[in-house]
Enzyme design. Structure first.
Site, PDB file in Angstrom:
ATOM      1  N   TRP A 102       0.996  -1.290   0.049  1.00 17.95           N
ATOM      2  CA  TRP A 102      -0.002  -0.295  -0.003  1.00 17.95           C
ATOM      3  C   TRP A 102       0.814   1.353  -0.090  1.00 17.95           C
ATOM      4  O   TRP A 102       0.437   2.327  -0.670  1.00 17.95           O
ATOM      5  CB  TRP A 102      -0.885  -0.020   1.180  1.00 17.95           C
ATOM      6  CG  TRP A 102      -2.026  -0.784   0.869  1.00 17.95           C
ATOM      7  CD1 TRP A 102      -2.412  -1.923   1.730  1.00 17.95           C
ATOM      8  CD2 TRP A 102      -3.193  -0.926  -0.146  1.00 17.95           C
ATOM      9  NE1 TRP A 102      -3.343  -2.609   1.265  1.00 17.95           N
ATOM     10  CE2 TRP A 102      -3.723  -2.111   0.044  1.00 17.95           C
ATOM     11  CE3 TRP A 102      -3.314  -0.104  -1.269  1.00 17.95           C
ATOM     12  CZ2 TRP A 102      -4.840  -2.214  -0.868  1.00 17.95           C
ATOM     13  CZ3 TRP A 102      -4.376  -0.529  -2.220  1.00 17.95           C
ATOM     14  CH2 TRP A 102      -5.197  -1.582  -1.807  1.00 17.95           C
ATOM     15  N   ASP A 169      -1.697   6.295   6.737  1.00 21.16           N
ATOM     16  CA  ASP A 169      -2.610   5.488   6.162  1.00 21.16           C
ATOM     17  C   ASP A 169      -3.018   4.585   7.317  1.00 21.16           C
ATOM     18  O   ASP A 169      -2.125   3.483   7.535  1.00 21.16           O
ATOM     19  CB  ASP A 169      -2.417   5.085   4.989  1.00 21.16           C
ATOM     20  CG  ASP A 169      -3.184   3.902   4.499  1.00 21.16           C
ATOM     21  OD1 ASP A 169      -4.293   3.767   5.117  1.00 21.16           O
ATOM     22  OD2 ASP A 169      -2.791   3.287   3.274  1.00 21.16           O
ATOM     23  N   LYS A 193     -12.658  -1.619   6.561  1.00 20.72           N
ATOM     24  CA  LYS A 193     -11.870  -2.651   7.475  1.00 20.72           C
ATOM     25  C   LYS A 193     -12.289  -2.426   8.900  1.00 20.72           C
ATOM     26  O   LYS A 193     -12.724  -3.648   9.475  1.00 20.72           O
ATOM     27  CB  LYS A 193     -10.311  -2.406   7.240  1.00 20.72           C
ATOM     28  CG  LYS A 193      -9.951  -3.168   5.953  1.00 20.72           C
ATOM     29  CD  LYS A 193      -8.992  -2.139   5.354  1.00 20.72           C
ATOM     30  CE  LYS A 193      -8.830  -2.702   3.720  1.00 20.72           C
ATOM     31  NZ  LYS A 193      -7.975  -2.100   2.886  1.00 20.72           N
TER      32      LYS A 193
END
Ligand SMILES: *Cc1c(COP(=O)(O)O)cnc(C)c1O
Length: 359
Positions: A102, A169, A193
């Site tokens: 990511w 993040d 999530k």
């Protein structure tokens, strides 16, 4: 109907009481005679929902007064572009610590906007402690992926960036453990999530980072637009925000972030202990960098992994297959995963190992 244990990395398991509440309120939301999906985003009932969601997040994370909470669309992936578009002026750059897939994607987007310097890991699963000397002094911000969903790693100590704003993040672990918001300039997370359903992205932004975008920044990509209009400049993802609010209420009723952390540490310890005691399953991450949320493991043998996954699915353990870039298995133990789910998985792993003569 039997519900399974859902170990998906995202969209992921939601608390069952939240789903029941959604069901109860679906046809007639609080005497409005309609569902939340059908409510105008300018109506009083929806205004209450979005304000409560903001207020709950502020309360749960003890967000200081000089930070704004905004709800956006486009997922965490759009933030990869929005952050540099808002914060990098002409000729400016930023530092990105690359700890996994990511982070790499975040870098790829940022490079289209500014001058990006990357800091890579020496060992793929080991995240060192960073100090201000590690960063270029003219950097506009330092970006990290605080929990690496695919690799199963996390920062055990957040970088000390000195006077440079730290941006994180937190998509795969926001609200899973206590954090000090004031040590970040900006925190963002896709909701699917640990916060709710897909479709909404949350950002927590320090006032001093708002209003810095150049005039060429598209309106919908400018944080200021969301701040000035309380995330209601255009139609927000109303239903996702509603479910997110219910999830935040559930977190509060279950001990807040502290309660979640305790629960998450117990769950993760159960699974890591099982892996460490096993002679069949392995996890490559050094203890201090192990994620509480995403736990990859494998037997080292693709056929055996496939057998395990097949057997697990038959027992009602869903989405345990590891990310395609890593292989093996991955159990995501987000806030809403009950302890019972992890206990059952561990029992299944022990049985699988003794059946296969692993020990
Ligand atoms: C899932 C994930 C993303 C991507 O989120 P989208 O909302 O699908 O764009 C980004 N970063 C991390 C750490 C993730 O876990």
């Amino acid at each position: 109907m039997k519900r399974v244990y859902n170990f998906s990395a995202g969209p992921a398991v939601l608390p069952e009481p939240v789903l029941k509440k959604v069901q109860d309120e679906l046809l007639n939301y609080r005497e409005t005679g309609m569902s939340v999906m059908e409510l105008s985003h300018r109506s009083a009932p929806f205004q209450n929902i979005i304000e409560e969601a903001q207020g709950l997040l502020r309360e749960l994370l003890s967000i200081p007064d000089d930070y704004r909470v905004v709800f956006m669309q486009g997922g965490a992936s759009l933030q990869f572009s929005m952050i540099p578009l808002n914060l990098l002026g002409e000729g400016q750059g930023a530092d990105y610590i690359v700890t996994g897939s990511w982070s790499k994607k975040a870098v790829k987007e940022a490079e289209k906007v500014g001058d990006i310097r990357t800091l890579s890991l020496k060992e793929p699963f080991e995240i060192p402690v960073y100090t201000p000397e590690d960063f270029s002094p003219e950097s506009s911000y330092v970006h990290i992926t605080s929990n690496n969903t695919i690799e199963g790693t996390r920062f055990h100590k957040y970088p000390d960036t000195g006077r440079i704003p730290l941006i994180a993040d937190m998509s795969s672990h926001i609200l899973s453990e206590k954090i000090d918001v004031s040590s970040f300039g900006l925190i963002y997370a896709g909701a699917q999530k640990n916060l709710g359903p897909s479709g909404v992205t949350v950002a927590i932004i320090r006032d001093s980072l708002i209003g810095k975008a150049p005039d060429t920044c598209p309106t919908m990509m400018n944080y200021e637009t969301y701040v000035k209009h309380d995330s209601l400049f255009n139609t927000p993802p109303t239903f996702s925000i509603y479910v997110l609010k219910l999830v935040l209420e559930w977190v509060k009723e279950n001990g807040g972030v502290e309660g979640m952390q305790e629960h998450n540490e117990r769950k993760a310890a159960l699974l890591y202990n099982c892996i460490d005691e096993s002679s069949l399953f392995h996890n490559p991450v050094p203890e201090k960098n192990r994620s509480l949320m995403n736990i990859p493991f494998s037997t080292g043998n693709d056929e055996l992994d496939a057998d395990f996954l097949k057997g697990a699915k038959a027992e009602g353990f869903e989405f345990l297959k590891g990310h395609r870039s890593v292989g093996g298995m991955r159990a995501s133990l987000y806030n809403a995963m009950p302890l019972e789910g992890v206990k059952s998985l561990v029992d299944f792993m022990k049985k699988f190992e003794s059946d296969r003569g692993g020990c």
